[in-house]
Design a protein around this motif. Structure first.
Motif, mmCIF file in Angstrom:
data_model
loop_
_atom_site.group_PDB
_atom_site.id
_atom_site.type_symbol
_atom_site.label_atom_id
_atom_site.label_comp_id
_atom_site.label_asym_id
_atom_site.label_seq_id
_atom_site.Cartn_x
_atom_site.Cartn_y
_atom_site.Cartn_z
ATOM 1 N N ASN A 1 48.846 42.588 45.908
ATOM 2 C CA ASN A 1 47.917 42.799 47.021
ATOM 3 C C ASN A 1 47.435 44.234 47.134
ATOM 4 O O ASN A 1 46.378 44.469 47.715
ATOM 5 C CB ASN A 1 48.555 42.373 48.342
ATOM 6 C CG ASN A 1 48.552 40.884 48.524
ATOM 7 O OD1 ASN A 1 47.837 40.158 47.847
ATOM 8 N ND2 ASN A 1 49.359 40.409 49.443
ATOM 9 N N ALA B 1 44.467 41.205 44.026
ATOM 10 C CA ALA B 1 44.739 40.817 45.412
ATOM 11 C C ALA B 1 44.544 39.316 45.660
ATOM 12 O O ALA B 1 45.349 38.716 46.375
ATOM 13 C CB ALA B 1 43.890 41.637 46.372
ATOM 14 N N TRP C 1 48.014 44.238 54.414
ATOM 15 C CA TRP C 1 48.792 44.437 53.188
ATOM 16 C C TRP C 1 50.159 45.032 53.478
ATOM 17 O O TRP C 1 51.156 44.616 52.909
ATOM 18 C CB TRP C 1 48.018 45.268 52.178
ATOM 19 C CG TRP C 1 47.852 46.707 52.544
ATOM 20 C CD1 TRP C 1 46.834 47.243 53.272
ATOM 21 C CD2 TRP C 1 48.734 47.777 52.218
ATOM 22 N NE1 TRP C 1 47.028 48.593 53.421
ATOM 23 C CE2 TRP C 1 48.189 48.947 52.786
ATOM 24 C CE3 TRP C 1 49.914 47.873 51.506
ATOM 25 C CZ2 TRP C 1 48.787 50.197 52.667
ATOM 26 C CZ3 TRP C 1 50.521 49.121 51.385
ATOM 27 C CH2 TRP C 1 49.952 50.254 51.957
ATOM 28 N N THR D 1 48.972 38.362 56.956
ATOM 29 C CA THR D 1 48.369 39.021 55.798
ATOM 30 C C THR D 1 46.865 39.199 55.950
ATOM 31 O O THR D 1 46.332 40.278 55.731
ATOM 32 C CB THR D 1 48.660 38.219 54.513
ATOM 33 O OG1 THR D 1 50.064 38.065 54.394
ATOM 34 C CG2 THR D 1 48.112 38.930 53.287
#
Length: 125
Positions: free
Chosen positions: A32, A38, A84, A118
């Motif tokens: 990520n 990512a 993140w 997230t």
């Protein structure tokens, strides 16, 4: 989709889930922080509940998929500024809770909410 039996899920957790989940979380986090990888990291984050307890993944093909979501731009900005690093802390705290009997329900609850932490992504269903 039908869930596996509680016995199978408990056995999975005892033999595999408790140790493989922190590894998955940390690999996902490492991916990520890169721009190119990512999307793979996000996919791995979404697999955390499955890795922990063999919970069936939620379908992205559901008719309500996409409804009620924040815009992609808002979610991207949130991910870059907050998601993140907060997901890294959140997931590792969940993994720590998972190794205790008392903390296991909290760990499962936290793992199920990891996509929201997230990237503000909300599953339906």
């Amino acid at each position: 989709m039908t869930q596996r039996s509680l016995f199978v899920r408990a056995l999975w957790f005892l033999l595999i889930g408790w140790w493989v989940t922190p590894i998955l979380v940390n690999i996902a986090w490492a991916l990520n922080v890169t721009v190119v990888l990512a999307p793979v990291g996000i996919k791995l984050v979404n697999l955390v509940p499955t890795a922990l307890t063999l919970q069936e993944p939620r379908s992205l093909a559901a008719p309500e998929y996409g409804r009620g979501q924040r815009s992609l731009l808002i979610r991207a900005i949130y991910f870059v500024l907050v998601g993140w690093w907060l997901s890294f802390l959140w997931a590792n705290l969940a993994a720590l809770f998972a190794i205790t009997i008392i903390g296991l329900p909290v760990a499962i609850w936290m793992a199920n909410r990891l996509p929201v932490v997230t990237s503000l992504y909300r599953f339906h269903g």
